[in-house]
Scaffold this motif. Structure first.
Motif, PDB file in Angstrom:
ATOM      1  N   ALA A   1       0.821  -1.208   0.000  1.00  0.00           N
ATOM      2  CA  ALA A   1       0.000   0.000   0.000  1.00  0.00           C
ATOM      3  C   ALA A   1       0.855   1.258   0.000  1.00  0.00           C
ATOM      4  O   ALA A   1       0.573   2.222  -0.720  1.00  0.00           O
ATOM      5  N   GLU A   2       1.926   1.243   0.806  1.00  0.00           N
ATOM      6  CA  GLU A   2       2.792   2.419   0.896  1.00  0.00           C
ATOM      7  C   GLU A   2       3.535   2.652  -0.417  1.00  0.00           C
ATOM      8  O   GLU A   2       3.633   3.776  -0.901  1.00  0.00           O
ATOM      9  N   LEU A   3       4.042   1.569  -0.981  1.00  0.00           N
ATOM     10  CA  LEU A   3       4.763   1.692  -2.241  1.00  0.00           C
ATOM     11  C   LEU A   3       3.826   2.153  -3.354  1.00  0.00           C
ATOM     12  O   LEU A   3       4.185   3.009  -4.173  1.00  0.00           O
ATOM     13  N   PHE A   4       2.613   1.608  -3.346  1.00  0.00           N
ATOM     14  CA  PHE A   4       1.639   2.022  -4.362  1.00  0.00           C
ATOM     15  C   PHE A   4       1.260   3.489  -4.190  1.00  0.00           C
ATOM     16  O   PHE A   4       1.169   4.240  -5.155  1.00  0.00           O
ATOM     17  N   GLU A   5       1.020   3.890  -2.947  1.00  0.00           N
ATOM     18  CA  GLU A   5       0.627   5.279  -2.689  1.00  0.00           C
ATOM     19  C   GLU A   5       1.709   6.259  -3.128  1.00  0.00           C
ATOM     20  O   GLU A   5       1.424   7.301  -3.728  1.00  0.00           O
TER      21      GLU A   5
END
Length: 418
Positions: free
Chosen positions: A56-60
């Motif tokens: 999620a963090e990498l995608f965000e």
């Protein structure tokens, strides 16, 4: 499963340590089983939450800069980008379509040279981008205006070049002006207006951000841009918008979604996520075997008691319920303890990692290897529910054989030799 009064009393007595050495040993084994279930559940919740948080963090971070899809010109130029952006915004589910200029270049400052990604975007888009404005570490994005002859750079790049807000940075493009002796690289100096930290190692060490006009002038694009960045309401359902975006890009460029742009890392994360779930589930399975063994020992130790209870009128069903309750209670207590341990670890995850690094002297979370600067976490309630159900069902199944053995005890055969 409803127990009557005497069944609850017996189950309670079997859960607590007795006075004999054998009973104390069985209680110790049961306690170890409880702890094993707790560790298995906690490990599963922690690992799955960290994996989800990483994705999620990498995608965000990456989607905050690169969008969910891009339309790129075949020659790296989109002359009619306004028309393309307007058409893209009309596609159902699309929330924005923004023009971008991006080019790999070289940057130098204080005698140091680094490879960079030079990005140009409109001033209003810079100020509305939460990933950029929320990551400012020094200076101010408000200083980025058209004609300011200034840029913002990542904190890692600032350290590498030894420059900070107020300093100078020179951008070097191989596509310069043609002369009699060949093409002379184009070199332009800019003032550093701000430094920012996105939280993704590669981006913080490479990005140079400039207003659109500055980027177009430097790259000699005129009014053209390099691409149109598209964002949608539901990124995981980007397939619904891609056919329309591909039709818009037809004959002028091509459309690519976020999965193709980052396919290698996101596919690797998904495979690792599934593999970790399967492997760590084995910990719970091992813990369940401990419950099974402790119940078998308990049945063996209580054979005489079971025979006496049977002669006093206790039913086979009642005996089964007692031992199923004992085993399930051990599993449930371990499950609850595991949930608590998992929640505590996730809440204090970064201090725990820092403490381990301090004690061991090893860098356990190197951003250059793991992309992100801190250990992320995102707990999925559905996954937690699946873990709870798996642990409970396995604990329940482990009680069936010992409970059946206890219920099958023949009081005549047992008491004959007493």
């Amino acid at each position: 499963m409803i127990l009557n009064r005497y069944e609850r009393m017996i189950a309670k007595r079997y859960l607590l340590p007795g006075k004999g050495e054998g009973e104390k040993f069985i209680f110790l084994v049961s306690t170890i089983s409880l702890g094993a279930v707790a560790l298995g559940v906690a490990a599963l919740i922690i690992v799955m939450s960290v994996m989800n948080g990483f994705r999620a963090e990498l995608f965000e971070k990456t989607a905050g800069l690169n969008g969910h899809a891009i339309i790129v010109g075949y020659d790296g130029r989109l002359e009619n980008w306004r028309e393309i952006a307007d058409q893209a915004r009309k596609v159902p589910g699309v929330t924005s379509a923004l023009p971008l200029v991006e080019q790999p270049l070289m940057a130098s400052s204080n005698g140091r040279v680094e490879g960079v990604y030079f990005r140009g975007t409109r001033v209003e888009d810079i100020r509305s981008n939460a990933v950029l404005t929320g990551g400012v570490k020094s200076g101010s994005m408000a200083n980025l205006t058209e004609g300011c002859n200034c840029v913002a750079i990542g904190t890692g790049l600032a350290r590498a070049l030894g420059t900070y807000p107020g300093g100078e940075i020179s951008l070097i493009s191989p596509e310069g002006r043609s002369t009699a002796i060949g093409t002379v690289p184009r070199i332009v100096s800019y003032t550093v207006a701000a430094t920012f930290e996105i939280g993704v190692y590669d981006l913080d060490n490479a990005y140079v951000l400039a207003p659109m006009g500055e980027a177009q002038n430097f790259l000699m694009l005129g009014d053209a841009v390099g691409m149109v960045e598209v964002k949608v309401q539901e990124p995981d359902k980007i397939d619904e918008q891609m056919p329309a975006l591909e039709r818009i890009a037809a004959a002028r460029g091509q459309a690519t979604d976020w999965r193709k742009m980052n396919s290698a890392i996101f596919e690797a994360l998904e495979v690792e996520r599934v593999a970790m779930f399967v492997v760590l589930s084995l910990i719970i399975l091992v813990a369940v075997f401990n419950i099974l063994s402790s119940l078998i020992m308990l049945v063996r130790a209580k054979t005489r008691d079971i025979a006496i209870l049977r002669t006093m009128g206790a039913s086979r069903k009642g005996m089964m319920k007692v031992f199923v309750t004992v085993g399930t209670t051990i599993g449930t207590l371990g499950l609850l303890l595991g949930l608590a341990l998992g929640a505590i670890f996730l809440f204090f995850r970064q201090p725990i990692v820092d403490a381990i690094q301090w004690l061991t002297g090893q860098n356990l979370w190197d951003p250059s290897v793991r992309f992100l600067s801190e250990l992320p976490s995102k707990t999925d309630p559905v996954e937690v529910a699946v873990i709870v159900i798996i642990a409970f069902v396995l604990s329940f199944l482990s009680t069936l054989y010992p409970a059946w053995k206890a219920a099958s005890t023949d009081p005549v055969q047992v008491l004959r030799y007493e």
